[in-house]
Design a protein around this motif. Structure first.
Motif, PDB file in Angstrom:
ATOM      1  N   SER A  34     -54.222 -18.566  -1.125  1.00 17.78           N
ATOM      2  CA  SER A  34     -54.180 -19.922  -0.559  1.00 17.78           C
ATOM      3  C   SER A  34     -54.097 -20.968  -1.669  1.00 17.78           C
ATOM      4  N   GLY A  54     -40.920 -20.467   6.217  1.00 16.73           N
ATOM      5  CA  GLY A  54     -40.421 -19.234   6.827  1.00 16.73           C
ATOM      6  C   GLY A  54     -39.451 -18.496   5.928  1.00 16.73           C
ATOM      7  N   THR A  72     -42.576 -16.503  -0.525  1.00 20.17           N
ATOM      8  CA  THR A  72     -43.738 -15.602  -0.550  1.00 20.17           C
ATOM      9  C   THR A  72     -43.745 -14.763  -1.822  1.00 20.17           C
ATOM     10  N   TYR A  95     -50.478 -20.920  -2.830  1.00 14.69           N
ATOM     11  CA  TYR A  95     -49.638 -21.666  -1.884  1.00 14.69           C
ATOM     12  C   TYR A  95     -49.814 -23.168  -2.086  1.00 14.69           C
ATOM     13  N   TYR A 133     -46.708 -25.642  -2.921  1.00 12.86           N
ATOM     14  CA  TYR A 133     -46.323 -26.714  -2.000  1.00 12.86           C
ATOM     15  C   TYR A 133     -46.522 -28.094  -2.635  1.00 12.86           C
ATOM     16  N   ASP A 175     -43.207 -17.101   4.365  1.00 13.53           N
ATOM     17  CA  ASP A 175     -44.332 -18.025   4.170  1.00 13.53           C
ATOM     18  C   ASP A 175     -44.521 -18.907   5.406  1.00 13.53           C
ATOM     19  N   PRO A 176     -45.725 -19.468   5.580  1.00 15.06           N
ATOM     20  CA  PRO A 176     -46.012 -20.214   6.809  1.00 15.06           C
ATOM     21  C   PRO A 176     -45.268 -21.550   6.953  1.00 15.06           C
ATOM     22  N   LYS A 177     -44.972 -22.227   5.849  1.00  9.69           N
ATOM     23  CA  LYS A 177     -44.379 -23.566   5.949  1.00  9.69           C
ATOM     24  C   LYS A 177     -42.859 -23.530   6.140  1.00  9.69           C
TER      25      LYS A 177
END
Length: 160
Positions: free
Chosen positions: A36, A18, A23, A39, A43, A14-16
């Protein structure tokens, strides 16, 4: 089996954080391909967890609390139906590591959906906090699964 087994698909981190486990969780949380949004829910739920638990201890990490909660939910054994000579037995079997993770994720999401908070992020945060403390509906499901396996331990010689 005639066909070969399908190749294992690997998910991107995942982008925040890693983390690939995040994910996988978000992919299970996602509805109608709205990743999105999923996510955002995840978050924000972690932020709520940090906010609620941060009152007591300011060094609380939402991701660590979520991982602890997931570990508390994942089952070690489960029962599978096995037919032997006209009778169906509930045979206890150990759970594969990938299945452990997927069952834990599934249970956490399903029981957070059944909670009665207002938004999904609050429901998920509540379930994460409850599971990290070893309580809540998802942990009860795991305990029930273990209890069922313990009760049917006599049939473990029918294991496949």
């Amino acid at each position: 089996m005639r066909k070969s087994k399908p190749k294992k698909r690997y998910v991107l981190p995942d982008p925040k954080f890693g983390d690939t486990l995040v994910t996988k969780f978000v992919n299970s949380l996602m509805i109608s391909g709205k990743k999105s949004l999923a996510y955002g829910i995840f978050y924000n739920a972690l932020d709520i967890v940090e906010e609620r638990l941060g009152k007591d201890d300011p060094s609380v990490n939402g991701l660590e609390v979520w991982k602890k909660a997931l570990n508390n939910i994942m089952p070690g054994v489960e029962v599978k139906s096995r037919r032997v000579g006209g009778a169906t037995f509930q045979v206890p079997t150990e759970v594969r590591p990938e299945r452990k993770v997927s069952l834990g994720i599934k249970w956490m999401i399903n029981f957070s959906l059944k909670r009665n908070e207002k938004t999904m992020k609050e429901r998920l945060a509540g379930e994460i906090i409850a599971a990290s403390k070893g309580e809540g509906a998802a942990v009860k499901k795991k305990d029930d699964t273990h209890r069922m396996a313990e009760a049917n331990k006599a049939f473990s010689h029918f294991r496949f």
